[in-house]
Write a protein that holds these residues in place. Structure first.
Motif, PDB file in Angstrom:
ATOM      1  N   TYR A 482      59.632  14.515  14.383  1.00  0.00           N
ATOM      2  CA  TYR A 482      59.140  15.764  14.980  1.00  0.00           C
ATOM      3  C   TYR A 482      58.439  15.461  16.302  1.00  0.00           C
ATOM      4  O   TYR A 482      58.641  16.160  17.302  1.00  0.00           O
ATOM      5  CB  TYR A 482      58.183  16.471  14.013  1.00  0.00           C
ATOM      6  N   ASP A 510      71.979  19.712  17.366  1.00  0.00           N
ATOM      7  CA  ASP A 510      71.254  19.354  16.147  1.00  0.00           C
ATOM      8  C   ASP A 510      72.205  18.588  15.221  1.00  0.00           C
ATOM      9  O   ASP A 510      73.371  18.358  15.552  1.00  0.00           O
ATOM     10  CB  ASP A 510      70.772  20.662  15.485  1.00  0.00           C
ATOM     11  N   GLN A 519      64.038  17.885  11.701  1.00  0.00           N
ATOM     12  CA  GLN A 519      62.656  17.860  12.157  1.00  0.00           C
ATOM     13  C   GLN A 519      62.572  17.528  13.652  1.00  0.00           C
ATOM     14  O   GLN A 519      61.748  18.082  14.383  1.00  0.00           O
ATOM     15  CB  GLN A 519      61.841  16.850  11.343  1.00  0.00           C
ATOM     16  N   ASN A 522      63.495  20.594  15.438  1.00  0.00           N
ATOM     17  CA  ASN A 522      62.347  21.522  15.395  1.00  0.00           C
ATOM     18  C   ASN A 522      61.360  21.185  16.503  1.00  0.00           C
ATOM     19  O   ASN A 522      60.816  22.070  17.174  1.00  0.00           O
ATOM     20  CB  ASN A 522      61.644  21.440  14.043  1.00  0.00           C
ATOM     21  N   GLU A 525      62.654  22.392  19.907  1.00  0.00           N
ATOM     22  CA  GLU A 525      62.520  23.833  20.115  1.00  0.00           C
ATOM     23  C   GLU A 525      61.061  24.237  20.307  1.00  0.00           C
ATOM     24  O   GLU A 525      60.719  24.975  21.246  1.00  0.00           O
ATOM     25  CB  GLU A 525      63.139  24.585  18.935  1.00  0.00           C
ATOM     26  N   GLU A 526      60.188  23.754  19.428  1.00  0.00           N
ATOM     27  CA  GLU A 526      58.784  24.154  19.514  1.00  0.00           C
ATOM     28  C   GLU A 526      58.119  23.583  20.762  1.00  0.00           C
ATOM     29  O   GLU A 526      57.250  24.219  21.364  1.00  0.00           O
ATOM     30  CB  GLU A 526      58.054  23.728  18.241  1.00  0.00           C
TER      31      GLU A 526
END
Length: 681
Positions: A482, A510, A519, A522, A525-526
């Motif tokens: 992450y 992805d 993860q 994720n 994107e975040e």
């Protein structure tokens, strides 16, 4: 006897110890690389006055750069290269292999057919990788296939190689360079070549491996007759010399050796796959997918391995009974002091998270591990794939760490096929693996096999973070992947704010089959949304492999989807995206890519402002992961205590400014050395 002038000398950081052989323009020595305390093969080329030209330097640099760019498990890696002006030599430092060459094997005649095809498949995979990078070898022959201690093949000597995209004089019509016994007709005629010339040479080599002789004679034969035969004659099928060669394999060899390149295989992967199929070997490949067997067929195949393993264990128990009986009798005659202390079972601290230091084995644990492995035992690595630069380098580093500990290490390639991974695990167990290091593709599918390994007391180390550790140790955590994605996403957001007024249409490449990769996506994107909240995330799509990235981007473009930023969980998928963008005539100033891995090609693209803006460099984390894997396995085999999870480190962004700084930093020592040399004069 004339003393070799280089023995005992130190060239750059390499102490020359022993002469290994000579061929062509170069002499190869065993040398000690003092900075990392390892033996290497040092190839030394003595320069003459004519060699001081810029042309020679360019061609020498080409050989080194070609090898360095071809990161693959079946291509011999280069560690260092340079020109030592004071000694009038050029040098290449490479991995030292002690298993001889394919030429040494063929001196004893034809190989057993399955072994010949299996070995051919190994160096064919290395050649396929070279071709995928636009590199033609041009001098394939048995002496350029080296073997390690376990008999695995490595393609080497790219001194005559050329880049198909390049502008080298090596491409000019009329320039014939190579070994006639293995050269294609078009190479002998001095024509411009493509990868199909290598396929012809590979066919000649496979012929030699199956029959014990080159089709038209070897290096000691009449060269004119050999050249004429390659140009005008087809050889007798291999089976006329070796009846063990099946007709289907005859057909493979003869097609590869067709005089017209258009009648040959278009890629070496297809040739290797059909050769394996002809003798009943597994033919799965990521580059050229075979028809997937059904789950029932796969499980039947696995059960055959388990049956074989069971039969082997039954025989072993029978032998063991006799051995134990003898040992008891012998034990009565020896002192108790000579009985070795049993190696304790390892202790895995369930639920505990540690660092790399917690995985380092003690000297006693290492001694126990060596004792447990003995001469024939080994650690098996069940790789996800060997085809990406990242994975190939990590495998090489793991092998180096294992070698430094004097531990036997073998690689079983899953070829990015989760069902093939199931097969490879059972194959490794059947071969007698003492421990398994696994890059998991599908935990649910592997669950039964891993449970069996756990019940058998086989220690396991995992790359990734499976919920069920099966009594083993996991390297990584969801947080690390992450964080990787978050770093890249935030960097992309800053770039979008600065160069695109905070507006962008973004697609994310992805790989939903792997939770840790999800993860990472994720985080991508975040991260971008946290810095550039006005961007438009169009969606997540399949990436991770070059073919996936190509197909995803091509389909999106065909559907009229417009985007100007790609966030990719790795470089491989992004490379495929670049190919699709090139085909669609969408320029590098129209789409900006941010990725993970910072492979050599990605660095080149970043340097050239070619689609790639930045990529997360994982050199340190990859190498640490390789070391942690070997350390953790040695600790488990040696009866040590270790946390259930070892945290992995995160990398750093590589962009154009980073690369410029690296180039300046590497130039400073050279400038200082030149200045020192000038002052000494």
């Amino acid at each position: 006897m004339v003393q070799d002038p280089f023995l005992g000398r130190v060239i750059s950081e390499f102490e020359v110890i022993e002469r290994l052989g000579r061929g062509g323009m170069a002499t190869v020595y065993r040398a000690r690389q003092q900075s990392v305390n390892r033996d290497v093969a040092l190839k030394i080329i003595e320069l003459h006055e004519d060699d001081q030209s810029e042309e020679f330097r360019r061609r020498f640099k080409q050989e080194a750069e070609v090898i360095a760019s071809l990161e693959h498990i079946h291509i011999l890696p280069i560690y260092s290269y340079g020109i030592a002006e004071e000694d009038d030599i050029a040098y290449l430092a490479m991995r030292l292999l002690r298993g001889g060459s394919l030429n040494d094997i063929l001196r004893h005649g034809a190989m057993e057919v399955p072994r010949a095809v299996q070995l051919f498949g190994e160096f064919a995979r290395g050649l396929a990788h070279a071709h995928s990078k636009g590199v033609i070898h041009r001098d394939l022959k048995p002496s350029n296939i080296l073997l390690d201690d376990n008999g695995h093949a490595y393609l080497t000597d790219f001194g005559l190689a050329k880049l198909t995209e390049g502008d080298s004089n090596l491409t000019k019509t009329g320039n014939v360079v190579g070994t006639p016994a293995y050269m294609s007709p078009e190479q002998l005629r001095g024509e411009v070549l493509d990868h199909r010339s290598d396929i012809y040479s590979a066919g000649v080599m496979l012929y030699h491996m199956l029959t014990g002789q080159a089709p038209f004679g070897g290096s000691s034969s009449d060269v004119v007759a050999v050249i004429y035969s390659h140009l005008e004659k087809m050889p007798e099928p291999p089976s006329t010399i070796n009846p063990e060669v099946p007709p289907l394999l005859d057909a493979v060899v003869m097609r590869a050796m067709a005089k017209d390149p258009n009648e040959r295989y278009d890629n070496i992967g297809d040739m290797a796959r059909e050769a394996k199929a002809a003798v009943g070997l597994s033919v799965s490949t990521t580059s050229y997918p075979a028809v997937a067997p059904t789950l029932a067929q796969r499980r039947a195949h696995i059960s055959s391995f388990k049956s074989l393993a069971g039969q082997s264990r039954s025989r072993i128990w029978g032998y063991l009974f006799v051995v134990v009986a003898i040992a008891i009798i012998a034990g009565a005659l020896i002192a108790l002091s000579n009985i070795e202390t049993p190696i304790p079972a390892p202790t895995v601290l369930t639920g505990e998270v540690g660092t790399a230091e917690d995985a380092i084995p003690t000297s006693e644990e290492l001694a126990n591990t060596r004792r447990k492995l003995g001469d024939d035992g080994f650690i098996a690595y069940i790789a996800c794939t060997q085809d990406s630069e990242y994975h190939a380098r990590q495998i090489r580093e793991m092998r180096d760490f294992a070698t430094n500990y004097n531990l036997n290490f073998r690689v079983y390639d899953s070829e990015a096929d989760e069902y093939n991974q199931l097969t490879q695990i059972e194959r490794a167990r059947t071969d007698g693996a003492a421990g398994l290091i696994i890059c998991i593709l599908n935990e649910e599918l592997l669950s039964e096999s891993l449970s069996d390994a756990q019940a058998a007391g086989i220690p396991m180390v995992f790359f990734g973070d499976p919920p069920n550790k099966f009594g083993g140790v996991a390297l990584s955590s969801r947080n690390v992947d992450y964080q990787m994605g978050l770093i890249v996403g935030e960097y992309a957001g800053e770039y979008i704010n600065e160069h695109m007024d905070g507006q962008a249409d973004v697609i994310i490449l992805d790989f939903p089959d792997l939770e840790i990769i999800v993860q990472r996506a994720n985080g991508l994107e975040e991260g971008v949304l946290s810095v550039a909240p006005d961007v438009n995330i169009i969606g997540r799509y399949l990436g991770a492999l070059r073919d996936n990235g190509y197909n995803t981007v091509k389909n999106l473009l065909d559907d009229g989807v417009e985007f100007n930023v790609i966030l990719s969980i790795n470089d491989a998928g992004a490379f495929g995206a670049v190919e699709a963008l090139e085909e669609a005539n969408i320029g590098p100033d129209e789409v900006h890519i941010f990725s993970v891995d910072a492979e050599q090609l990605a660095r080149q693209y970043i340097r050239d402002d070619y689609y790639f803006v930045a990529s997360l460099g994982l050199d340190a984390s990859r190498r640490q992961g390789a070391q942690d894997a070997i350390n953790a396995m040695a600790k488990l085999l040696g009866g040590g205590t270790i946390p259930e999870q070892i945290e992995q480190i995160v990398g750093a962004m590589v962009d154009k400014s980073t690369l410029l700084n690296e180039a300046e930093a590497s130039a400073e020592p050279e400038a200082e050395a030149t200045e020192a040399a000038t002052s000494d004069e």
